[in-house]
Scaffold this active site. Structure first.
Site: not given
Length: 894
Positions: A23-25, A135
């Site tokens: 999701g972050m890259g 997280d």
């Protein structure tokens, strides 16, 4: 944007393959062409960069992670953009995530504790910077192939202001706005307060940590429902099943620790990741703590039972008493065991290593639980760490070349170790990770660290300096008193106030030598009446430990009034020492742990070897020898030898039969002899006027010495050109370090600089035709051998590979010798002409038993034909003496 293909260039990085996406890259394997290493690159897709919140979180990840430098946190190297898409460059890891490692199966308890302890150390480092992960989950924990744990993805990190008067993190705090009701993090590991949208701090990471540790021990998630809503409800309202229900082997203390992390109320959890790490160390057996400590730290269940059984007013009183007493209970058990019996044990060097010389550097941690020392493995010095309740020691990676001539030293909190290597003062986290260079420090002569974050150290300049423990420009705190002929200040040690320190003064006048008290706040000094003592340390509750006449002594010392009282008394006999350095091999902690080595003085002997490494003879009796120099006709050898009674050097000459005769007799130190090209005289350095000046004396020894060169800086003669025109010598300047200068032997003898740079250049050797000079320099980051034209005309060639020092020429100029970093004697074929040509270095034999490689001296000589070598060699067996550790040594004084 489509995935990047192999060969795509992002600045200086070339994409090799895709490693994954999330999701972050997207994550790629790439090659850093400038530093010639593989890296990992995380790229945010261009379609996402329009999302301001996502972009802000990505940038925050880069800033947060780049602020952290810890062995258990992913190292971030660089950030950049590619066609509008930002990317982060980090170290490339080989291994698997913790999620992959667990795969639904519990880990062995010992393995789980090991991983948990590394995670806790990483979190503690982040929290100290004001950075909260938010997280934390098994997918963001990576296990390398060698068992190291790395925390990944600080993409949701929140930078928080530190409490109190502490400075805020240097990274600007950036608020990442989220829509109401949007939960950041991963369901199943999120703290209750995070689910409720309340303020999040470091205790939220501790909750996530507890969920991860629970899963490592049980193989199942602590909180898991059929849907995200059910999982969140479980986190808010339910407790996970007891670990002991599924595994009876789980330690009760470990289960209490997990439950303590998973408390719904943040106030009921561990107050810091550092406390959590300490509790884990206690369970694993690597810290001195009792089960009472863990009970005290996890007092909530006991308090609940008390509230059910006692009237509310009594409960309140007990609860208040518990809260007040808890810090003292924790500190009591953390600092020292109650048992005051004397305990003695021996610590042997690790397998396949040797302790470098009898005064091999050693240091005891402030809490007395760990021992740091320097040992040699495969010819290289390394800093090792041994917990006293462990059977083995661990080498600290990155400490290669640690100088055994100067001991390591601890930070007051026991987190870091300071040491000297490669002409630098460095520090390293005791839990591992890359060392940090603090400043230049050629030929370190001891260091000490106070609670204000200041380090005082000594080096080749002869004075003591102060520097921030974070690194920076060192500033002098002492000055040599020329009226007392002082030549060196060394071996500093802070007193309890952290502003005053004791140190050793060496002088050409015996009555001026000894132990002094200095201060960070004034130039005033006070001499303690210990004229023949070596280095000293302060040992609570109020003793000065020092070496005199081969015995380790203790004497009562008032650290406030700087007064010695009573008579000194022996603590240990035959403690190892080195009179040349003026130091004995001992160290002490703040709570009664003493470590030392026995074996008398550091001894070596000039030994003849043939080209194959076979011993074919020796010179003189064992002693403490330094510079060696063969006469031009090779019938005599000039050496400097330390007097073990006074600690001063004198020059001695050995004839062809190996019979020695004293060449210099001055009470001050005379050292570093050099033969004239025709063998008629010897040049040497002498500290008879405080500074090391150059003197000359005819080879017969008859007559007085002639002052050859006097200046305001210490000087050591390196070589005399074959035509007799120049003497090359080295001198030390605090700004330019070791420099090479020339003094003409005709005319006005006005010296001039040959090499004077920001790097250290020393150990100069003229080629036989006097047109080239070989020397040692650290311009590439460590000592290497170079050759340059003489006079200097810009032509320069590096000869050694992977480290080298102490160059020597063969008489015909066709071969150059040097000692490599692994202590092997190397030979290089060379060709001299209009330019310089060098072949590939080849080892002849080794590792050599020389005491030290990185100082300014040459510890060997070679014959004209390059077939025989005279080498200072340590006496066999001197490096096998173990380290003796005495716990509660002061109890014996009663």
């Amino acid at each position: 944007m489509a995935p990047l293909s192999s060969g795509t260039k992002l600045g200086r990085y070339e994409i090799r393959s895709q490693l994954g996406a999330g999701g972050m890259g997207e994550v790629y394997r790439a090659r850093d062409e400038r530093l010639n290493r593989d890296v990992a690159i995380k790229v945010l897709p261009i379609s996402f960069s329009a999302d301001k919140d996502r972009l802000a979180r990505f940038e925050q990840e880069a800033q947060a992670a780049s602020a952290l430098n810890h062995p258990n946190i992913l190292v971030v190297y660089d950030v950049g953009t590619n066609d509008g898409a930002p990317y982060v460059v980090s170290e490339l890891l080989e291994g698997e995530t913790l999620r992959q490692r667990i795969s639904g199966n519990p880990l062995a308890q010992r393995r789980a504790i090991d991983y948990a302890l590394q995670i806790a150390h990483g979190l503690a480092a982040a929290h100290e910077k004001g950075i909260v992960h938010r997280d934390l989950k098994p997918d963001n924990i990576f296990i390398t192939n060698d068992g190291r744990v790395k925390i990944l993805d600080f993409g949701l990190a929140k930078l928080t202001q530190l409490d109190g008067d502490q400075a805020q993190t240097e990274i600007p705090t950036r608020r990442v706005n989220t829509d109401p009701g949007v939960v950041m993090g991963t369901v199943g590991y999120i703290a209750p307060e995070q689910l409720k949208g309340r303020t999040v701090d470091h205790r939220s990471d501790i909750f996530s940590f507890g969920a991860i540790l629970y899963e490592m021990l049980s193989g199942r998630r602590a909180f898991h429902g059929e849907s995200a809503a059910e999982t969140m409800s479980a986190i808010l309202k339910e407790d996970p099943s007891d670990l002991s229900d599924s595994n009876q082997k789980i330690s009760p203390a470990l289960e209490r620790l997990v439950n303590h992390c998973l408390e719904k109320n943040p106030e009921s959890r561990f107050h810091s990741a550092s406390d959590l790490a300490f509790a884990l160390e206690a369970i694993s057996g690597s810290a001195p703590i009792s089960s009472q400590t863990l009970t005290a730290m996890n007092a909530s269940p006991a308090s609940e039972r008390i509230r059910m059984q006692l009237p509310w007013i009594l409960t309140a009183v007990l609860a208040l008493a518990l809260i007040v007493a808890l810090p003292f209970v924790f500190q009591y058990f953390r600092r020292a065991p109650v048992d005051k019996r004397v305990l003695k044990l021996s610590v042997l060097p690790p397998e396949k290593t040797t302790l470098t010389g009898v005064v091999s550097g050693l240091a005891v941690s402030p809490d007395g639980t760990r021992l740091a020392f320097i040992a040699t493995s495969e010819g290289r010095n390394l800093l090792w760490l041994r917990s006293l309740n462990s059977v083995s020691a661990q080498a600290l990676s990155g400490t290669e070349g640690a100088g055994a001539a100067s001991p390591p030293f601890w930070s007051p909190d026991g987190r870091f170790i300071g040491f000297f290597a490669g002409g630098k003062l460095k520090k390293i986290d005791a839990s591992g990770g890359p060392p940090q260079t603090l400043c230049d420090a050629a030929a370190g002569r001891g260091g000490t660290w106070n609670r204000d974050g200041l380090i005082v150290f000594g080096d080749a300049s002869g004075v003591l300096y102060r520097v921030s423990a974070a690194g920076g420009e060192p500033k002098p705190v002492t000055a040599l008193d020329r009226s007392r002929f002082e030549s060196s200040h060394r071996w500093p040690y802070f007193l309890p106030d952290g502003r005053h320190f004791i140190y050793n003064v060496r002088s050409a006048q015996a009555e001026s030598s000894g132990i002094y008290v200095g201060s960070l706040d004034s130039n005033e000094t006070k001499r303690l009446l210990l004229p023949t003592a070596l280095n000293a340390v302060f040992a609570p509750p109020g003793f000065l430990l020092f070496m005199r006449n081969k015995a380790l002594l203790a004497q009562r010392f008032d650290a406030d009034g700087f007064q010695l009282t009573g008579e000194p008394f022996p603590v240990a006999e035959q403690v190892a020492f080195n009179m040349g350095l003026g130091r004995a091999a001992f160290a002490a902690s703040e709570n009664g742990v003493l470590a030392f080595r026995t074996g008398g003085g550091d001894l070596n002997q000039p030994v003849w070897f043939d080209r194959g490494g076979k011993k074919i003879g020796s010179l003189g009796a064992p002693g403490l020898y330094f510079t060696l120099w063969l006469s031009p006709d090779e019938r005599r050898a000039a050496v400097d030898l330390v007097d073990n009674q006074t600690g001063t050097n004198d020059v001695w000459l050995f004839d062809a039969r190996g019979i020695p005769s004293r060449f210099t007799t001055h009470p001050a130190g005379d050292s570093n002899p050099l033969w004239s090209p025709d063998g008629s005289s010897v040049v040497f350095s002498s500290s008879r006027e405080g500074l090391m000046n150059l003197y000359q004396k005819i080879e017969s020894g008859v007559g007085n010495e002639e002052l050859l060169l006097k200046s305001t800086e210490a000087k050591i003669a390196d070589d005399w050109s074959s035509d007799g025109q120049f003497i090359a010598y080295q001198t030390f300047n605090p700004k330019t370090k070791w420099d090479l200068l020339m003094v003409p032997m005709s005319g006005d003898r006005q010296p001039f600089a040959f090499l004077q740079t920001e790097f250290s250049e020393h150990q100069a050797q003229f080629s036989p035709d006097a047109k080239w000079i070989a020397y040692t320099s650290d311009e590439s980051g460590g000592p290497e051998v170079y050759v340059q034209t003489f006079p200097a005309s810009g032509g320069k060639w590096r000869v050694s590979t992977g480290g080298g020092c102490q160059p020597r020429w063969r008489r015909d100029g066709r071969e150059l010798f040097y000692i490599a970093a692994d202590r092997k004697l190397m030979a290089v074929d060379v060709k001299l002409g209009s330019t310089f040509e060098a072949g590939v270095p080849k080892p002849l034999f080794g590792p050599l038993g020389v005491l030290t490689l990185t100082d300014f001296r040459n510890h060997y000589a070679v014959t004209a034909d390059g077939q025989r070598f005279l080498i200072n060699t340590t006496i066999e067996g001197a490096d096998t003496t173990p380290i003796t550790v005495v716990v509660n040594w002061t109890a014996e004084l009663r």
